[in-house]
Design an enzyme around this catalytic site. Structure first.
Site, PDB file in Angstrom:
ATOM      1  N   HIS A  72      31.500  23.414   9.460  1.00  0.00           N
ATOM      2  CA  HIS A  72      32.017  22.630   8.240  1.00  0.00           C
ATOM      3  C   HIS A  72      33.389  23.044   7.903  1.00  0.00           C
ATOM      4  CE1 HIS A  72      32.202  21.566   4.062  1.00  0.00           C
ATOM      5  NE2 HIS A  72      32.165  22.857   3.611  1.00  0.00           N
ATOM      6  N   PHE A 113       0.729  -1.258  -0.185  1.00  0.00           N
ATOM      7  CA  PHE A 113      -0.136  -0.048   0.059  1.00  0.00           C
ATOM      8  C   PHE A 113       0.958   1.232   0.035  1.00  0.00           C
ATOM      9  CE2 PHE A 113      -2.526  -3.221   2.335  1.00  0.00           C
ATOM     10  CZ  PHE A 113      -3.338  -3.520   1.291  1.00  0.00           C
ATOM     11  N   HIS A 173      26.618  18.144   1.772  1.00  0.00           N
ATOM     12  CA  HIS A 173      26.724  19.048   0.887  1.00  0.00           C
ATOM     13  C   HIS A 173      26.735  18.734  -0.629  1.00  0.00           C
ATOM     14  CE1 HIS A 173      28.589  21.491   4.139  1.00  0.00           C
ATOM     15  NE2 HIS A 173      28.979  20.241   4.618  1.00  0.00           N
ATOM     16  N   HIS A 187      22.358  23.497  -0.795  1.00  0.00           N
ATOM     17  CA  HIS A 187      22.772  22.917   0.522  1.00  0.00           C
ATOM     18  C   HIS A 187      23.347  24.227   1.367  1.00  0.00           C
ATOM     19  CE1 HIS A 187      26.751  22.423  -1.332  1.00  0.00           C
ATOM     20  NE2 HIS A 187      27.168  22.854  -0.132  1.00  0.00           N
ATOM     21  N   ASN A 212      11.687   5.254  -0.224  1.00  0.00           N
ATOM     22  CA  ASN A 212      13.106   5.012  -0.796  1.00  0.00           C
ATOM     23  C   ASN A 212      13.942   5.605   0.397  1.00  0.00           C
ATOM     24  OD1 ASN A 212      12.492   4.515  -3.764  1.00  0.00           O
ATOM     25  ND2 ASN A 212      11.558   6.633  -3.417  1.00  0.00           N
TER      26      ASN A 212
END
Length: 260
Positions: A83, A62, A73, A77, A66
């Site tokens: 970072h 049903f 990044h 983004h 995924n």
């Protein structure tokens, strides 16, 4: 706005009537989306891909869903302070205050200059000349660098524009990065794959926008599109990264609200 009408009600009315338009500044996120390619010996992030879990079949009669495989990044983004080495003790993406992700949008258009020179760099005098014409950057603004580069956002070779010396894409000089880091902006947005110029690895310090802005608790957003639909001033931006705990960045949906 009437005395009994709230600011939110006024905004919702304007959205419903079309007096305020929502413009999506996000590039499509697909396996073909160009990503940063670092030279050896550096490791690279992965391209985006989907792994089927079920598709209305025996694994899930049903429902379809995924697994997403991608790097922090990839595509449009956000770069968080952690970072970069200069911001490694700063905020991860989940710790950025929401108020820093919503604010005035300021658009600086240098499409003609970049068309003539893909290695074009913003200098302090460009920011100062813009402010002399349009007024000071609002506190907490996001400065968006319009270059026309988004026309390549599904063509990896054109997007990188690389030769033996590396990528050739526009950006900001060292002095320009220092100027921005000392300003009151919240973030800097670009149409290219990263917030630095393609040749920024040869600057001192290398990648000065990353170094100076992320070290100053300011943020970057990359791979934007539709900046040509925004006015120089007067729009509002909404940057929506995933609150990845400890994340150095996140794919993001970015919107602008523009009064017609």
């Amino acid at each position: 706005m009437t005395s009994t009408e709230t600011a939110i009600e006024t905004l919702l009315t304007a959205l419903g009537s079309g007096d305020v338009e929502i413009i999506d500044l996000t590039s499509p996120l697909a396996p073909e989306t160009p990503i940063l390619q670092l030279p050896p010996p550096f490791a690279n992030t992965i391209a985006m891909s989907l792994e089927k879990v079920s598709d209305f079949d025996d694994d899930g009669p049903f429902w379809g869903w995924n697994n997403i495989h991608t790097g922090e990044h990839t595509g449009t983004h956000l770069d968080a302070p952690v970072h970069w080495a200069s911001g490694r003790d700063g905020k991860s993406v989940d710790r950025i205050e929401p108020a820093r992700l919503v604010g005035p949008a300021v658009v600086m258009d240098f499409t003609a200059e970049v068309e003539a020179n893909p290695d074009f760099l913003l200098e302090p005098e460009h920011f100062e000349a813009w402010q002399a014409e349009h007024g000071a950057f609002p506190e907490g603004a996001w400065l968006l660098f319009r270059t026309g580069w988004s026309r390549y956002n599904m063509d990896a070779a054109a997007f990188a524009n690389a030769d033996d010396s590396g990528p050739h894409t526009p950006g900001v000089s060292v002095a320009g990065a220092e100027w921005l880091a000392a300003s009151g902006i919240s973030g800097f947005g670009v149409e290219t794959v990263g917030i630095d110029a393609g040749q920024a690895g040869a600057m001192e310090p290398p990648f000065p926008v990353h170094y100076h802005l992320l070290g100053a608790d300011k943020y970057g957003i990359t791979s934007l599109q539709n900046l040509d639909r925004l006015p120089s001033t007067g729009a509002m931006i909404v940057v929506s990264p995933l609150p990845i705990v400890g994340g150095t960045g996140s794919p993001s949906r970015v919107f602008a609200l523009v009064a017609k």
